[in-house]
Design an enzyme around this catalytic site. Structure first.
Site, PDB file in Angstrom:
ATOM      1  N   TYR A 139      30.011  49.425  48.391  1.00  0.00           N
ATOM      2  CA  TYR A 139      30.225  49.311  46.955  1.00  0.00           C
ATOM      3  C   TYR A 139      29.281  48.263  46.375  1.00  0.00           C
ATOM      4  O   TYR A 139      28.647  48.480  45.328  1.00  0.00           O
ATOM      5  CB  TYR A 139      31.672  48.934  46.656  1.00  0.00           C
ATOM      6  N   LYS A 148      26.002  48.750  43.605  1.00  0.00           N
ATOM      7  CA  LYS A 148      25.797  47.989  42.371  1.00  0.00           C
ATOM      8  C   LYS A 148      24.490  47.192  42.412  1.00  0.00           C
ATOM      9  O   LYS A 148      23.836  47.002  41.374  1.00  0.00           O
ATOM     10  CB  LYS A 148      26.980  47.058  42.132  1.00  0.00           C
TER      11      LYS A 148
END
Length: 343
Positions: free
Chosen positions: A213, A217
């Site tokens: 994750y 980003k």
């Protein structure tokens, strides 16, 4: 380079920045005389959590038009119905948007160009988290990279000309992409010249949902540095926003039981309220000005990009990633779009 890039490598560790962000950052609410009358906004992922509350906040300041861009139009209509009762003067529409589908993203952007006469703001909040490695069948990419990076950045590029042409003269459109503080500690360890996207799609490599994750980003930070070479702040102000750790969101809903329980407790103790977190969206998307173009906005202020961005390895991967992303998006004509924007 932008103000964020010029700040240079963060002077503190990610953990120190996180604690300061959660405990000492001062909330900056919009001025009392804020008025969005006449403005039209798109908010993706707006049926719950931060996207829902950001939409509510925009409407509370007189927003005239809101497009709720969601995977489930049924849930979207439920939200829209409540908003219409509370804000009867606003034109609230629900549009379908599936972030795992390039076709859906292209259809959405074409619809925006064809059906909207004015568009001032787009807040791209839709994101996902998964507990296990999974692939998006239609694209062949790992799910977190697909939704949080590839699909989001394709939507960014396709909405840029819409915002440029449909915002009022002299008032640039605003495009805010939701990022995450987890990117600050993320790295990509591929040797120079190694294809990045295929490596991230390799299911045989070690995979951790929290780390992936954060990487998904971080890719957005790397993309932003190159994107602003093509976009003038006089046309569209583009930025990244970090809402901080927020309690009461559903991002970890797919996590294993123990991990989900950990995040629930962790956010309950350290997390901001949804209303405070969503205020960062409104601040970055509308309240702040051209100074945030191409920047990462965290704690209601321009902040440095993730430390990896400033390393020699980060620079090499940034250029490699850009080339791969442009090749991935060739079917949508993104190079032509960016070239036209730069003229």
């Amino acid at each position: 380079m932008t103000a964020s890039f010029n700040l240079g490598t963060p002077k503190e560790s990610p953990s120190s920045m996180f604690l300061k962000s959660q405990f000492w950052a001062s909330v900056q609410w919009p001025p009392e005389d804020t008025n969005f009358e006449g403005k039209v906004a798109i908010v993706t992922g707006s049926t719950s959590g931060l996207g829902l509350d950001a939409s509510r906040q925009l409407l509370s300041f007189g927003l005239s038009g809101l497009i709720i861009a969601v995977r489930s139009t049924e849930k979207g209509e439920q939200v829209a119905s409540k908003f219409r009762a509370q804000y009867p003067k606003a034109n609230i529409q629900v549009w379908s948007l599936e972030m795992e589908s390039y076709d859906s993203i292209e259809t959405f952007s074409r619809r925006a160009d064809a059906e909207i006469s004015r568009l001032d703001i787009a807040i791209l909040n839709a994101a996902t988290q998964t507990a296990q490695f999974s692939m998006v069948t239609s694209t062949g990419h790992e799910k977190l990279v697909q939704v949080n990076y590839l699909s989001t950045m394709l939507l960014v590029v396709l909405l840029l000309p819409v915002l440029k042409t449909k915002s009022p003269p002299g008032k640039p459109g605003r495009l805010t992409i939701v990022s995450s503080g987890t990117a600050r500690g993320a790295t990509i360890s591929e040797p120079k010249g190694t294809p990045i996207l295929p490596a991230l799609d390799d299911k045989l490599r070690p995979w951790n949902p929290v780390e992936r994750y954060a990487v998904s980003k971080l890719l957005g930070h790397l993309f932003m540095v190159n994107l602003v070479r093509y976009v003038s702040a006089d046309d569209v102000v583009v930025n990244l926003v970090d809402p901080g750790l927020v309690k009461g969101t559903n991002l970890q809903r797919g996590a294993p039981l123990l991990l989900g329980a950990f995040f629930f407790c962790f956010k309950a103790v350290l997390g901001r309220t949804v209303t405070v977190g969503a205020s960062t969206y409104v601040d970055a998307a509308v309240i702040k000005g051209k100074e945030t173009h191409g920047c990462y906005v965290a704690d209601w202020k321009i902040s440095p990009f993730a430390a990896f961005v400033y390393t020699p390895e980060g620079e090499a991967i940034r250029e490699q990633l850009w080339e791969e992303t442009m090749a991935e998006f060739e079917f949508a004509g993104v190079q032509r779009i960016l070239g036209d924007l730069k003229k």
